[in-house]
Design a protein around this motif. Structure first.
Motif, short mmCIF file in Angstrom:
data_model
loop_
_atom_site.label_atom_id
_atom_site.label_comp_id
_atom_site.label_asym_id
_atom_site.label_seq_id
_atom_site.Cartn_x
_atom_site.Cartn_y
_atom_site.Cartn_z
N ARG A 14 0.88 -1.18 0.00
CA ARG A 14 0.00 0.00 0.00
C ARG A 14 0.91 1.22 0.00
NH1 ARG A 14 -5.04 0.18 3.68
NH2 ARG A 14 -5.68 -0.90 1.78
N PHE A 15 0.60 2.19 -0.86
CA PHE A 15 1.41 3.40 -0.93
C PHE A 15 0.90 4.37 0.14
CE2 PHE A 15 1.23 1.53 -5.22
CZ PHE A 15 2.55 1.17 -5.32
N ALA A 16 1.65 4.46 1.24
CA ALA A 16 1.16 5.17 2.42
C ALA A 16 1.54 6.64 2.42
CB ALA A 16 1.70 4.50 3.68
N ARG A 17 2.68 6.96 1.83
CA ARG A 17 3.19 8.33 1.92
C ARG A 17 4.10 8.57 0.71
NH1 ARG A 17 4.13 11.61 6.51
NH2 ARG A 17 3.27 10.02 7.84
N PRO A 18 4.01 9.76 0.11
CA PRO A 18 4.85 10.00 -1.08
C PRO A 18 6.34 10.11 -0.74
CG PRO A 18 3.57 11.97 -0.52
CD PRO A 18 3.13 10.89 0.42
N VAL A 19 7.17 9.69 -1.67
CA VAL A 19 8.62 9.83 -1.55
C VAL A 19 9.02 11.08 -2.33
CG1 VAL A 19 10.86 8.81 -2.14
CG2 VAL A 19 9.00 7.35 -1.28
N VAL A 20 9.33 12.14 -1.60
CA VAL A 20 9.68 13.41 -2.24
C VAL A 20 11.14 13.35 -2.67
CG1 VAL A 20 9.84 15.91 -1.92
CG2 VAL A 20 7.99 14.61 -0.81
N VAL A 21 11.39 13.72 -3.92
CA VAL A 21 12.75 13.63 -4.47
C VAL A 21 13.22 15.03 -4.86
CG1 VAL A 21 14.22 12.59 -6.26
CG2 VAL A 21 12.26 11.31 -5.34
N PRO A 22 14.13 15.63 -4.07
CA PRO A 22 14.58 16.99 -4.38
C PRO A 22 15.42 17.05 -5.65
CG PRO A 22 15.76 16.10 -2.45
CD PRO A 22 14.73 15.08 -2.84
N ASP A 23 15.44 18.22 -6.26
CA ASP A 23 16.17 18.42 -7.51
C ASP A 23 17.63 18.80 -7.21
OD1 ASP A 23 16.93 18.87 -10.08
OD2 ASP A 23 15.80 20.73 -10.34
N ASP A 24 18.37 17.80 -6.69
CA ASP A 24 19.80 18.03 -6.45
C ASP A 24 20.54 16.71 -6.71
OD1 ASP A 24 19.45 16.36 -4.21
OD2 ASP A 24 19.17 18.06 -2.86
N LEU B 289 5.51 2.80 2.80
CA LEU B 289 4.62 1.70 2.40
C LEU B 289 3.94 1.15 3.64
CD1 LEU B 289 6.89 -0.36 -0.05
CD2 LEU B 289 5.25 1.44 -0.63
N ALA B 290 2.74 0.62 3.45
CA ALA B 290 2.05 -0.09 4.53
C ALA B 290 1.60 -1.44 3.97
CB ALA B 290 0.84 0.71 5.00
N GLN B 291 1.32 -2.36 4.84
CA GLN B 291 0.86 -3.69 4.42
C GLN B 291 1.72 -4.24 3.28
OE1 GLN B 291 -3.40 -3.68 3.75
NE2 GLN B 291 -3.69 -2.21 5.40
N ALA B 292 3.02 -4.03 3.38
CA ALA B 292 3.94 -4.49 2.33
C ALA B 292 4.38 -5.91 2.67
CB ALA B 292 5.14 -3.55 2.24
N ARG B 293 4.06 -6.83 1.78
CA ARG B 293 4.31 -8.24 2.05
C ARG B 293 4.77 -8.94 0.79
NH1 ARG B 293 -1.31 -7.97 4.59
NH2 ARG B 293 -0.79 -7.18 6.67
N ALA B 294 5.59 -9.96 0.99
CA ALA B 294 5.99 -10.79 -0.14
C ALA B 294 5.95 -12.24 0.28
CB ALA B 294 7.38 -10.42 -0.62
N LEU B 295 5.56 -13.08 -0.64
CA LEU B 295 5.61 -14.53 -0.45
C LEU B 295 6.67 -15.04 -1.43
CD1 LEU B 295 4.18 -16.92 1.02
CD2 LEU B 295 2.68 -17.09 -0.98
N ILE B 296 7.69 -15.68 -0.90
CA ILE B 296 8.78 -16.15 -1.77
C ILE B 296 9.01 -17.64 -1.56
CG2 ILE B 296 9.96 -13.91 -1.80
CD1 ILE B 296 11.91 -15.05 0.29
N ARG B 297 9.62 -18.27 -2.54
CA ARG B 297 10.05 -19.65 -2.32
C ARG B 297 11.22 -19.62 -1.34
NH1 ARG B 297 9.47 -20.01 -7.88
NH2 ARG B 297 11.72 -20.11 -8.15
#
Lengths: 148, 130
Positions: free
Chosen positions: B74-84, B119-127
């Motif tokens: 879930r996209f919980a909060r934006p990732v702000v990317v400064p111009d530098d 991110l929220a509720q970030a999950r992965a199922l892997i082998r």
């Protein structure tokens, strides 16, 4: 403006097939800084049992996001795309996407809710080969932000 | 399984490259003028770019690029990317929630930027790696 809940369960016609190119996978992998050999080198992918280079896990979004325009642009649904924010994304993989795949998307509106002045639309996209073999299922939850 | 946290740097150039590769040309990911007009502090990373970077961590931990069975965020909060030149950084970590008998491992994922969860509720199922 709220989203019409009667759209839940609606399935759209299959999209035109998308041919997955080896260079497109390499370009995507490079853009996310993924250097695993199997994304770039067909021999490395074959060593893992795949017919050609495989795509990183989030690559299918490049296909499903375009395919979901079918719903987003549906005039009957009347969704204002300029107010749309990506809320959630989930993938379930039957196998990785590989170069040479000819993929078709079938979109279904899985959920529609309206809460706190915002609309929430969950689209499920079944991605299969043109022969009908399942590859990946993608769920995208879109948030339509209310006015003001 | 070694779940060493990973750090990814994100600059404006990365967002331009990702826009081209993914086909997502939403101007909030390259134009401060448009981003601030819609109420953001400035240009933000594509949510799917953040998800792709976290996906790199997941395949790295799994030890194979084809080991992911399920992956969601879930996209919980934006990732702000400064111009530098420095841009910003996201830190990615994971804990094992479950190891199933049929050879799968469920991971709970955390991604932070400037100390805040993006991110929220970030999950992965892997082998499960052998």
């Amino acid at each position: 403006m709220s989203l019409d809940p009667s759209f839940v369960g609606r399935t759209y016609p299959p999209t035109a097939s998308y041919q997955v190119g080896r260079e497109k996978i390499r370009e995507f992998a490079t853009a996310i800084g993924a250097t695993d050999a199997a994304y770039h080198d067909p021999d490395a992918a074959r060593a893992l049992g795949h017919p050609d280079v495989l795509a990183p896990p989030t690559f299918p979004i490049t296909i499903t996001m375009a395919a979901s325009r079918q719903i987003i642009d549906d005039p009957e649904l009347g969704l204002d795309f300029s107010r749309v924010v990506h809320g959630d994304q989930r993938f379930r993989y039957h196998r990785p996407v590989v170069a040479g795949d000819e993929l078709v998307c079938v979109n279904t509106v899985e959920d529609v809710t309206n809460r706190g002045g915002h609309g929430f639309l969950t689209i499920r996209t079944e991605v299969t080969t043109t022969a009908g073999d399942p590859v990946v299922t993608a769920w995208s939850k879109l948030v339509v932000r209310g006015e003001g | 399984m070694d779940l060493a946290p990973q750090t990814f740097r994100i600059t404006r150039a990365d967002l331009i490259r990702y826009a081209g590769a993914s086909g997502d040309f939403n101007p909030i990911h390259w134009s401060d003028r448009i981003a601030t007009k819609v109420g953001l502090p400035g240009v933000i990373a594509h949510g799917m770019f953040t998800m792709a970077l976290v996906g790199r961590a997941v395949t790295g931990w799994a030890g194979s690029p084809d080991a992911v069975v399920e992956y969601g965020v879930r996209f919980a909060r934006p990732v702000v990317v400064p111009d530098d030149d420095q841009g910003t950084e996201i830190e990615v970590s994971a804990t094992v929630r479950e190891v199933t008998e049929d050879g799968l491992t469920r991971l709970d994922l955390t991604a932070t930027c400037q100390g805040e969860k993006v991110l929220a509720q970030a999950r992965a199922l892997i082998r499960t790696p052998r």
